[in-house]
Design an enzyme around this catalytic site. Structure first.
Site, mmCIF file in Angstrom:
data_model
loop_
_atom_site.group_PDB
_atom_site.id
_atom_site.type_symbol
_atom_site.label_atom_id
_atom_site.label_comp_id
_atom_site.label_asym_id
_atom_site.label_seq_id
_atom_site.Cartn_x
_atom_site.Cartn_y
_atom_site.Cartn_z
ATOM 1 N N ARG A 270 4.226 0.549 2.235
ATOM 2 C CA ARG A 270 4.441 -0.586 3.127
ATOM 3 C C ARG A 270 4.137 -1.854 2.347
ATOM 4 O O ARG A 270 2.991 -2.088 1.946
ATOM 5 C CB ARG A 270 3.554 -0.493 4.364
ATOM 6 C CG ARG A 270 3.784 -1.622 5.355
ATOM 7 C CD ARG A 270 2.990 -1.411 6.644
ATOM 8 N NE ARG A 270 3.289 -2.455 7.619
ATOM 9 C CZ ARG A 270 2.656 -3.622 7.699
ATOM 10 N NH1 ARG A 270 1.650 -3.895 6.860
ATOM 11 N NH2 ARG A 270 2.996 -4.513 8.595
ATOM 12 N N ARG B 262 -5.576 5.782 0.634
ATOM 13 C CA ARG B 262 -4.684 4.637 0.816
ATOM 14 C C ARG B 262 -4.909 3.723 -0.392
ATOM 15 O O ARG B 262 -5.992 3.158 -0.554
ATOM 16 C CB ARG B 262 -4.995 3.883 2.105
ATOM 17 C CG ARG B 262 -4.399 4.533 3.354
ATOM 18 C CD ARG B 262 -2.889 4.339 3.396
ATOM 19 N NE ARG B 262 -2.259 5.064 4.499
ATOM 20 C CZ ARG B 262 -2.027 4.560 5.699
ATOM 21 N NH1 ARG B 262 -2.411 3.313 5.961
ATOM 22 N NH2 ARG B 262 -1.422 5.263 6.607
ATOM 23 N N CYS C 4 0.784 11.071 8.761
ATOM 24 C CA CYS C 4 1.751 10.587 9.747
ATOM 25 C C CYS C 4 3.171 10.771 9.210
ATOM 26 O O CYS C 4 3.473 10.303 8.102
ATOM 27 C CB CYS C 4 1.498 9.117 10.063
ATOM 28 S SG CYS C 4 2.649 8.439 11.289
ATOM 29 N N THR D 1 5.829 9.248 9.791
ATOM 30 C CA THR D 1 6.549 8.006 9.516
ATOM 31 C C THR D 1 6.299 7.500 8.097
ATOM 32 O O THR D 1 7.000 6.604 7.638
ATOM 33 C CB THR D 1 6.149 6.902 10.512
ATOM 34 O OG1 THR D 1 4.746 6.639 10.395
ATOM 35 C CG2 THR D 1 6.470 7.319 11.932
ATOM 36 N N GLU E 247 -6.849 7.229 7.485
ATOM 37 C CA GLU E 247 -5.753 8.009 8.058
ATOM 38 C C GLU E 247 -5.273 9.064 7.082
ATOM 39 O O GLU E 247 -4.970 10.196 7.459
ATOM 40 C CB GLU E 247 -4.595 7.084 8.453
ATOM 41 C CG GLU E 247 -3.397 7.825 9.020
ATOM 42 C CD GLU E 247 -2.295 6.887 9.484
ATOM 43 O OE1 GLU E 247 -1.115 7.229 9.291
ATOM 44 O OE2 GLU E 247 -2.613 5.830 10.052
ATOM 45 N N ARG F 259 4.853 -7.614 12.649
ATOM 46 C CA ARG F 259 3.623 -7.293 13.372
ATOM 47 C C ARG F 259 2.796 -8.557 13.498
ATOM 48 O O ARG F 259 3.005 -9.528 12.773
ATOM 49 C CB ARG F 259 2.773 -6.244 12.633
ATOM 50 C CG ARG F 259 3.363 -4.863 12.492
ATOM 51 C CD ARG F 259 2.408 -3.967 11.711
ATOM 52 N NE ARG F 259 2.915 -2.615 11.544
ATOM 53 C CZ ARG F 259 2.317 -1.671 10.836
ATOM 54 N NH1 ARG F 259 1.181 -1.949 10.221
ATOM 55 N NH2 ARG F 259 2.830 -0.462 10.737
ATOM 56 N N GLU G 163 -1.445 -2.995 12.997
ATOM 57 C CA GLU G 163 -0.494 -2.226 13.804
ATOM 58 C C GLU G 163 -0.890 -2.177 15.275
ATOM 59 O O GLU G 163 -0.045 -2.205 16.161
ATOM 60 C CB GLU G 163 -0.403 -0.796 13.253
ATOM 61 C CG GLU G 163 0.612 0.080 13.958
ATOM 62 C CD GLU G 163 0.760 1.429 13.302
ATOM 63 O OE1 GLU G 163 1.716 2.149 13.656
ATOM 64 O OE2 GLU G 163 -0.059 1.775 12.433
ATOM 65 N N ARG H 268 0.832 -1.202 0.000
ATOM 66 C CA ARG H 268 0.000 0.000 0.000
ATOM 67 C C ARG H 268 0.862 1.247 0.000
ATOM 68 O O ARG H 268 2.016 1.241 0.448
ATOM 69 C CB ARG H 268 -0.947 0.012 1.200
ATOM 70 C CG ARG H 268 -0.289 0.036 2.575
ATOM 71 C CD ARG H 268 0.123 1.422 3.041
ATOM 72 N NE ARG H 268 0.462 1.458 4.463
ATOM 73 C CZ ARG H 268 1.198 2.404 5.015
ATOM 74 N NH1 ARG H 268 1.732 3.368 4.285
ATOM 75 N NH2 ARG H 268 1.453 2.383 6.317
#
Length: 340
Positions: free
Chosen positions: A182, A125, A173, A175, A121, A212, A217, A22
């Site tokens: 990812r 996405r 975010c 990060t 988020e 994970r 998450e 993603r």
């Protein structure tokens, strides 16, 4: 994002259940999720409905808005493990679940291998996924889909994805700055499991991977199946990150087979335990001129860069579009001790 530059693939004997890659994308002219207005969020959704209608071939599909979703559709999306839901403590604390569920929804193609989450988020996405371990094939579809969606958004609105020359694609975010990508597989690692999750985490750190549980998450670990993905987003190309994941998963499986045959596991540092929480979360208020906050995530980017001097300089500012403040921007790092 050229899949032909990827060397090899996850080996055929590796017990991979599924692969998912993603990226996040934000569209110029709309606020990021922590500070986006209700009108902007609905505007993103309206634009994407038009953009989705332009997708063709194996990318063509249907959009399902969360608002007014009927029970049959909702249950099917749950059964397919596609539906994102409210209640994530990090999103709540950061103010990303305001006006839930308005302006949010899910698109997927007919084969259910290409998905787009709208206003979760991030504004978008974009996801490519399928059963089995054909990482190259999943990456190829993702690259094709990103280009098609970007071209369609440009056609409908004249807008581009938010891209900075230094920080890459802009996300809600920090990060996810850079590629925002990812790439992960769900893979069985029984040998690593018998030696403990802490040792697997230490080994993944050496391989630039992130392990994970299969519940995501914020979820936990079950059995011997792990979600293994690239750790980094910024400073590398998409091809490099996919290559790291492929090579790392192949390495972990070879080591796993050795452990099952009796080989000892390497020493690994124990994982840090998170503090228990009350389970009650709410969005941070838009406060100004408050005292310097106690940033619980002491190793986070917020703790590194939001110094007392910076706080004094910016603590009284509210953004013009949505009245967003600095304390809201660092809310997760203040509220929780496990942020990056």
């Amino acid at each position: 994002m050229d899949s032909n530059k990827i060397k090899g693939n996850v080996a055929s004997d590796v017990p991979v259940h599924s692969c998912r890659i993603r990226v996040g994308r934000s569209i110029d002219g709309f606020g990021l999720s922590p500070g986006i207005t209700k009108e902007q969020r609905v505007g993103v959704e309206s634009l994407m409905k038009k953009a989705f209608a332009n997708l063709t071939g194996d990318l063509a599909g249907s959009y399902f808005p969360l608002t007014g979703m009927n029970e049959a559709v909702r249950q099917q999306l749950v059964d397919d493990h596609f539906l994102f839901v409210s209640g994530d403590r990090n999103l709540i604390a950061a103010g990303m679940e305001r006006d839930w569920p308005e302006g949010r929804g899910i698109f997927h193609n007919e084969k259910k291998t290409f998905l787009i989450w709208v206003n979760e988020e991030d504004q978008l996405r974009i996801i490519s996924m399928q059963m089995g371990g054909d990482v190259r094939g999943v990456f190829e579809r993702l690259a094709k889909g990103i280009k098609a969606v970007g071209d369609s958004v440009k056609q409908e609105s004249g807008k581009d994805f938010c891209l900075d020359a230094k920080y890459g694609y802009i996300h809600s975010c920090p990060t996810n700055l850079g590629t925002g990508m990812r790439a992960s597989v769900h893979v069985d690692l029984p040998g690593w499991t018998q030696h403990g999750v802490a040792k697997l985490q230490a080994r993944c750190e050496e391989l630039h991977l992130q392990p994970r549980g299969t519940r995501g998450e914020s979820g936990g670990q079950t059995g011997c199946t792990y979600d293994i993905s690239n750790k980094h987003r910024l400073g590398y190309s998409e091809v490099q990150l996919v290559q790291v994941m492929i090579d790392g998963v192949n390495t972990l499986w070879k080591e796993d087979q050795a452990f099952m045959a009796g080989a000892p596991a390497p020493a690994g540092a124990p994982a840090a335990a998170s503090k228990p929480s009350s389970g009650k979360y709410k969005a941070m208020e838009a406060q100004v001129n408050g005292p310097f906050p106690n940033i619980q995530s002491t190793h986070s980017l917020a703790a590194k860069y939001v110094t007392k001097d910076i706080w004094e300089k910016l603590k009284g500012i509210k953004t013009k579009t949505s009245g967003f403040t600095l304390i809201q921007a660092i809310a997760c790092a203040v509220e929780f001790d496990n942020q990056h």
